[in-house]
Motif scaffolding. Sequence first.
Motif, mmCIF file in Angstrom:
data_model
loop_
_atom_site.group_PDB
_atom_site.id
_atom_site.type_symbol
_atom_site.label_atom_id
_atom_site.label_comp_id
_atom_site.label_asym_id
_atom_site.label_seq_id
_atom_site.Cartn_x
_atom_site.Cartn_y
_atom_site.Cartn_z
ATOM 1 N N GLU A 77 0.809 -1.210 0.000
ATOM 2 C CA GLU A 77 0.000 0.000 0.000
ATOM 3 C C GLU A 77 0.849 1.271 0.000
ATOM 4 N N VAL A 78 2.010 1.237 0.660
ATOM 5 C CA VAL A 78 2.828 2.455 0.712
ATOM 6 C C VAL A 78 3.414 2.762 -0.663
ATOM 7 N N GLU A 79 3.722 1.722 -1.430
ATOM 8 C CA GLU A 79 4.224 1.949 -2.795
ATOM 9 C C GLU A 79 3.094 2.432 -3.701
ATOM 10 N N GLU A 80 1.911 1.860 -3.516
ATOM 11 C CA GLU A 80 0.775 2.281 -4.326
ATOM 12 C C GLU A 80 0.405 3.734 -4.028
ATOM 13 N N ALA A 81 0.533 4.119 -2.758
ATOM 14 C CA ALA A 81 0.237 5.517 -2.402
ATOM 15 C C ALA A 81 1.220 6.468 -3.072
ATOM 16 N N ALA A 82 2.479 6.054 -3.156
ATOM 17 C CA ALA A 82 3.484 6.888 -3.812
ATOM 18 C C ALA A 82 3.179 7.020 -5.301
ATOM 19 N N MET A 83 2.713 5.932 -5.932
ATOM 20 C CA MET A 83 2.384 5.986 -7.354
ATOM 21 C C MET A 83 1.138 6.828 -7.593
ATOM 22 N N ILE A 84 0.208 6.820 -6.647
ATOM 23 C CA ILE A 84 -0.971 7.681 -6.771
ATOM 24 C C ILE A 84 -0.554 9.147 -6.723
#
Length: 286
Positions: free
Chosen positions: A177-184
């Motif tokens: 989730e932390v990587e996905e948040a960065a991509m968002i």
Amino acid sequence: MPKRPLTPLLALVLLVALALTLFPIFWILMTAIKPPTDWNAAPAVWVPSEPTLINFRTLFDPEAIGKYGVGGVSESATAAVGGSIFASVTATLISVSIGFFAAIGLARYARINRFTPLVILSGRMFPPAAIAVPFVIIFSATQLIDTYLGLIAIYVAITLPFATWMLKSFVDEVPREVEEAAMIDGKSRLQAHLTVTLPLIKGGLFATTLFIFILNWSEFLFALVLSYTNIETIPVRLAKYVTATAGTLYGVQAALAVLAMAPLIVVGFLIQKHLARGMTFGAVKR
């Protein structure tokens, strides 16, 4: 789970095990400060009555030990120390860098089955002597024999599986989730891994780097068969302290061994709490 009480018998067993473990280190340290007259003394000299640093001086000044009537030391260990530092550090940085991106790929973008660890680590299951000859043939054909490029290449090849799987165990602990948040927030996949994942596993990255450095620093067989005159490492140099007049120069060997052990002992204390987690190969899942 309650802790097991330390009984007198258990304490004795642990004390004996500790003594057996530390005795080789003690003997090397004592031999390193013995004068040549005590190297082969009978009965053995456990602690020298007149300790000396002549063995350490001989490493970098081959003529220093001549005052004891010992000759035949023709080369300084400076090249071996420098060669070990250059090859080990360079190979470690390359191995860990490639291993990090391989670990990201395995942890985030690949389907892992029970045979994956076997495939990745299969190269480490063979004894080095079994694969040394093929590497010598290949490196001879590509003119990589007796070059730092060849030595670094073999170091990377034999440590990359460890680096990959150790780092994967740390990447697995980072929530996606932390990587996905960065991509968002607008970062690319690569930027997310470099700016989010990498900082979060910096402890594991440091532990893996130190562990891989230990493997490269202490490697002997490949450094021996792939080097002749242009390159040399500390393990190879240790085997060369034999003269026609004095035989094996045990004190000089011990002095070089002490210099070689010093960084490994420090590194070992630094990474001991991380090794168990890093070597579980991701078997324990959140």
